[in-house]
Structures are given as structure tokens and as C-alpha cells.
Motif scaffolding. Structure first.
Motif, mmCIF file in Angstrom:
data_model
loop_
_atom_site.group_PDB
_atom_site.id
_atom_site.type_symbol
_atom_site.label_atom_id
_atom_site.label_comp_id
_atom_site.label_asym_id
_atom_site.label_seq_id
_atom_site.Cartn_x
_atom_site.Cartn_y
_atom_site.Cartn_z
ATOM 1 N N ALA A 147 -2.950 6.712 3.287
ATOM 2 C CA ALA A 147 -2.685 5.415 3.811
ATOM 3 C C ALA A 147 -3.028 5.464 5.293
ATOM 4 C CB ALA A 147 -1.341 5.489 3.658
ATOM 5 N N ASN B 202 0.866 -1.263 -0.065
ATOM 6 C CA ASN B 202 -0.044 0.091 -0.213
ATOM 7 C C ASN B 202 0.684 1.378 -0.143
ATOM 8 O OD1 ASN B 202 -2.409 -1.648 -0.067
ATOM 9 N ND2 ASN B 202 -2.298 -1.662 2.438
ATOM 10 N N GLY B 203 2.111 1.119 -0.722
ATOM 11 C CA GLY B 203 2.868 2.294 -0.941
ATOM 12 C C GLY B 203 3.764 2.589 0.395
ATOM 13 N N PRO C 287 9.298 5.905 2.369
ATOM 14 C CA PRO C 287 9.176 5.975 1.117
ATOM 15 C C PRO C 287 10.010 7.434 0.298
ATOM 16 C CG PRO C 287 6.864 5.546 2.199
ATOM 17 C CD PRO C 287 7.936 5.714 3.269
ATOM 18 N N PRO D 289 6.637 1.403 -8.615
ATOM 19 C CA PRO D 289 6.452 1.574 -7.276
ATOM 20 C C PRO D 289 6.686 3.209 -7.073
ATOM 21 C CG PRO D 289 8.637 0.380 -7.712
ATOM 22 C CD PRO D 289 7.712 0.448 -9.077
ATOM 23 N N LYS E 101 5.075 5.402 -8.627
ATOM 24 C CA LYS E 101 3.723 5.837 -8.929
ATOM 25 C C LYS E 101 2.818 5.513 -8.010
ATOM 26 C CE LYS E 101 4.339 6.169 -13.808
ATOM 27 N NZ LYS E 101 3.899 5.359 -15.131
ATOM 28 N N ALA E 102 3.105 4.279 -7.320
ATOM 29 C CA ALA E 102 2.074 3.604 -6.328
ATOM 30 C C ALA E 102 2.353 4.375 -5.200
ATOM 31 C CB ALA E 102 2.626 2.130 -6.148
ATOM 32 N N ILE E 103 3.374 4.990 -4.670
ATOM 33 C CA ILE E 103 3.934 5.682 -3.422
ATOM 34 C C ILE E 103 3.141 6.926 -3.631
ATOM 35 C CG2 ILE E 103 5.460 6.814 -2.021
ATOM 36 C CD1 ILE E 103 7.487 4.455 -3.061
ATOM 37 N N GLU F 133 0.487 7.718 -5.341
ATOM 38 C CA GLU F 133 -0.994 7.505 -5.430
ATOM 39 C C GLU F 133 -1.418 7.277 -3.931
ATOM 40 O OE1 GLU F 133 -3.946 4.193 -7.139
ATOM 41 O OE2 GLU F 133 -2.612 4.973 -8.595
ATOM 42 N N THR F 134 -0.468 6.554 -3.252
ATOM 43 C CA THR F 134 -0.739 6.438 -1.772
ATOM 44 C C THR F 134 -0.963 7.695 -0.922
ATOM 45 O OG1 THR F 134 0.180 4.283 -1.539
ATOM 46 C CG2 THR F 134 0.029 5.386 0.197
#
Length: 195
Positions: free
Chosen positions: A134, A75-76, A95, A122, A124-126, A128-129
Motif C-alpha cells: 500500500a 485501498n485497505g 487496520p 473488508p 480480505k481487502a486489508i 490483500e493490501t
């Protein structure tokens, strides 16, 4: 990296000491946060990674550690402490240090396209989180600042907890988190442009 260096110079002694923190086991390459009781901690890994690898010319180990950590990401967020069976994803800054590591690698290697190709997902996932929020109320607010607050949890590097209470509660906009909070966006934009 050579493991049979003679202990005849300060540089060799530093190289030998650095190698002792790299742990390769079960197809994972990790950095131990401290002997003998700490395992692989996200924040500590990313803070120390450039000095333990890139400063010694060891790109291969750098990438192996980053790849191992990316596999642990959830989840980021990266695990901050604990072990593989019981990780704690309670670090707002791990992160951010991940992005700082990638920035250091780009400066070291001059390979922004490689970093984008290998780690854009990864990254972009961070982001987005951060945008969506989160656990521990970690999120980028509309003012562009990264915020983290969860009663009873220490989410920054000042993470000592005694009797279930943070020794130094730092809820809200911690100064170093605000400082490093914009760097990931700038790095992603720079890498995307150069790729």
C-alpha cells in the motif's frame, strides 16, 4: 442506549461520558477522537470502540461505527486523521485495530458467523493490501512481518510531526505492528472455519 441517565453513580457518569464521543450525523455514526479539534480518526476509533459501546451493551452502535469506517476504507487502509473532504490514509495500525475490534465483538457476542458474513469482504481487502503493498510502503514481507516506511511520515501511533518531520520516526518493523500483524490472519482463519 439511554441518554437520560441520572448522574447518581460512577457507572452512569462513565456511560454518559462515553456517549459524548459518539457522533451521529448524515447517516454516519462516528467516534470523535477528541474535543474540540479532532474529528473521527481511524486508530482512535477502533481503540476506543469496544469500551464506548460493547462495555455498555450497545451492539447497535458498535456495528454502526464499524460500518461507517468500512465505507471510508480506501485501498485497505482507514483514514487516520483529517475530515471527509481531506482524509489522511497514513496509519499502518488502524487496520490492525479494526481486526482487534472484530475479535472483541466475537468474544462479546459469540457470533463469529455474523462477523464473517458482514465483514469478510473488508477483512480480505486489508489482507490483500498487506500482501500486495500500500501507500507509505506498507506491506507484509516474505518473513511474515508487517513493514511500514515512508520518509517524512509517521505511520504508527507515535504520529507527531513538527516542521514536516516525524518527531519519532519509526520506519521498518515497529514492535507493536509486528505483534499485532499476525492477529488479522489468525482471526480470518478462525472466522472462516466457524462460518
Amino acid at each position: 442506549m439511554k441518554t437520560d441517565l441520572p448522574r447518581d453513580s460512577f457507572k452512569n457518569c462513565l456511560s454518559i461520558a462515553a456517549q459524548q464521543f459518539i457522533v451521529k450525523k448524515d447517516k454516519k455514526t462516528e467516534i470523535t477522537a477528541g474535543f474540540p479539534w479532532f474529528g473521527s480518526w481511524g486508530r482512535d476509533t477502533f481503540i476506543s470502540l469496544p469500551g464506548l459501546t460493547l462495555a455498555l451493551g450497545d451492539e447497535k452502535t458498535f456495528k454502526a461505527v464499524v460500518d461507517t469506517m468500512v465505507c471510508k476504507m480506501k485501498n485497505g487502509l482507514f483514514p487516520n486523521m483529517g475530515n471527509d473532504e481531506n482524509p489522511a490514509f497514513n496509519s499502518v495500525d488502524a487496520p490492525l485495530w479494526f481486526f482487534k475490534c472484530l475479535q472483541e465483538y466475537v468474544l462479546y457476542s459469540g457470533k463469529p458467523a455474523e462477523v464473517w458474513e458482514r465483514y469478510s469482504k473488508p477483512m480480505k481487502a486489508i489482507l490483500e493490501t498487506f500482501r500486495n503493498g500500500a501507500d507509505f510502503n506498507i506491506r507484509m514481507h516474505d518473513n511474515g512481518l508487517l513493514y511500514a516506511s515512508s520518509h517524512g511520515h509517521a505511520l504508527t501511533w507515535m504520529d507527531a510531526v513538527v516542521f514536516g518531520k516525524p518527531v519519532t520516526p519509526r520506519s521498518g518493523y515497529a514492535v507493536e505492528i509486528v505483534h499485532y500483524g499476525t492477529m488479522p490472519y489468525n482471526l480470518v482463519l478462525e472466522l472462516a472455519r466457524k462460518s
